[in-house]
Design an enzyme around this catalytic site. Structure first.
Site, PDB file in Angstrom:
ATOM      1  CB  CYS A  44      -2.374   0.578  -8.747  1.00 29.19           C
ATOM      2  SG  CYS A  44      -2.535   2.073  -7.611  1.00 29.19           S
ATOM      3  CG  MET A  49      -1.902  -1.440   1.889  1.00 31.36           C
ATOM      4  SD  MET A  49      -2.574  -0.856   3.042  1.00 31.36           S
ATOM      5  CE  MET A  49      -1.914  -1.383   4.020  1.00 31.36           C
TER       6      MET A  49
END
Length: 352
Positions: A107, A24
């Site tokens: 993403c 992340m």
């Protein structure tokens, strides 16, 4: 019910359990990776790094690529849309100590997709094949891939992409159960992950909305996946890794951490952020993590959490942030917000 299957392998690396920390951006830095590994994550994946080496001189990129002192296997995620550039980025990262290279095709951020990278790549299966073939051929370490189920509901091509990946030599596949257009809205679906697992022989990691030990068990049973990948649910709750692992091994819940341990973990995380980023940047980055910790702290109501966040966000020094943590666990919960506020001054200095 416990899982009797062999633990997943990525090349020569056998994972110690079935719980993986998702990469992340802005979250899975070296301090957070170390904390999650200590609390039970079987594999941690670093923050996404651009495949363009000309951008690696920035402080942000240098910090993202800092894996000093980390135990293996060290997994580095690269992102980009050019096969040759991704292959070179893989070679350079492997030369710097990466033991697993992970390619980002999941993403959903606009700034990534607008550059034909991340989940935007799922719209071009020929380019997917070109990229994974080039990266696998470029390095001697195993290469993994993270994808979504597709670009949108009308192009749910996760199964085809998974076959392309396996044929190219990808060693493990993480699948987020949303298409790109969903971003993080709605609920993850797991039918596509189950279909992918039925079609490929490489390890598959199920990702998306896995926020409890019971949910992890149900998703593994439903999809047949080899492991779960936990992302947002670990923010402010790094204990989730050992809790899931315990439940998968023993079929019973693990007791939640006591306040003494929660205080110690927050202090350790704070110290690690200050050391890694330095005083100025570390103090600021600590604010979002403290907000996540407070969001899961059921000792306080919403008003109490808001007051505590406001107090912490006004602190400008590492000693004051440490003082805040000490005070946070020192008082009766009903009195804590105002007592903490009195212990630190509004200008960010510690009160007398």
């Amino acid at each position: 019910m416990t899982d009797s299957r062999p633990l997943p392998r990525i090349g020569r690396h056998e994972l110690p359990n079935r719980v993986v920390l998702a990469p992340m951006a802005g979250v899975t830095d070296r301090p957070f990776r170390a904390l999650c590994r200590r609390l039970g994550a079987g594999l941690v994946v670093g923050e996404m790094v651009t495949s363009d080496p000309s951008l690696w001189h920035t402080r942000k990129s240098r910090l993202r690529m800092d894996h000093r002192g980390e135990p293996g296997p060290r997994s580095v995620q690269i992102a980009g849309g050019d096969a040759e550039m991704l292959a070179e980025a893989a070679r350079l990262n492997a030369a710097m100590g990466a033991e697993i290279i992970d390619i980002n095709m999941g993403c959903p951020a606009k700034k990534v997709c607008n550059k034909a990278a991340g989940s935007a790549l799922l719209r071009d299966e020929a380019l997917v094949a070109e990229i994974v073939q080039a990266v696998v051929a470029a390095v001697d370490v195993p290469v993994t891939l993270k994808i979504r189920t597709g670009w949108c509901a009308e192009s749910n091509n996760g199964v085809r992409v998974a076959r392309i990946a396996e044929d190219a030599g990808i060693q493990a596949l993480a699948v987020h159960g949303r298409h790109r257009q969903q971003r993080y809205a709605g609920s993850a679906e797991y039918d596509t992950i189950a279909a992918i697992k039925a079609e490929v022989g490489i390890p598959v990691f199920a990702n998306g909305d896995i926020d409890s030990p019971g949910k992890a068990r149900r998703i593994l049973d439903y999809t047949g996946a080899d492991a779960v990948m936990v992302g947002r649910a670990a923010q402010g709750n790094p204990w989730i890794f050992r809790e899931i692992d315990h439940y998968l091994r023993h079929g019973e819940p693990l007791a939640p951490p006591r306040d003494e341990e929660r205080a110690a973990v927050l202090r350790d995380h704070l110290e690690a952020l200050h050391d890694f980023y330095g005083e100025h940047m570390g103090v600021r980055i600590a604010r979002k993590h403290l907000g996540w910790y407070l969001a899961g702290d059921d000792r306080f109501d919403d008003d109490g959490r808001r007051a505590l966040r406001a107090t912490f966000n006004g602190l400008e020094s590492s000693p004051c942030q440490r003082r805040f943590i000490d005070e946070l666990f020192r008082h009766d919960p009903a009195a804590t917000p105002r007592r903490v506020a009195r212990a630190v001054a509004p200008d960010g200095t510690c009160a007398a």
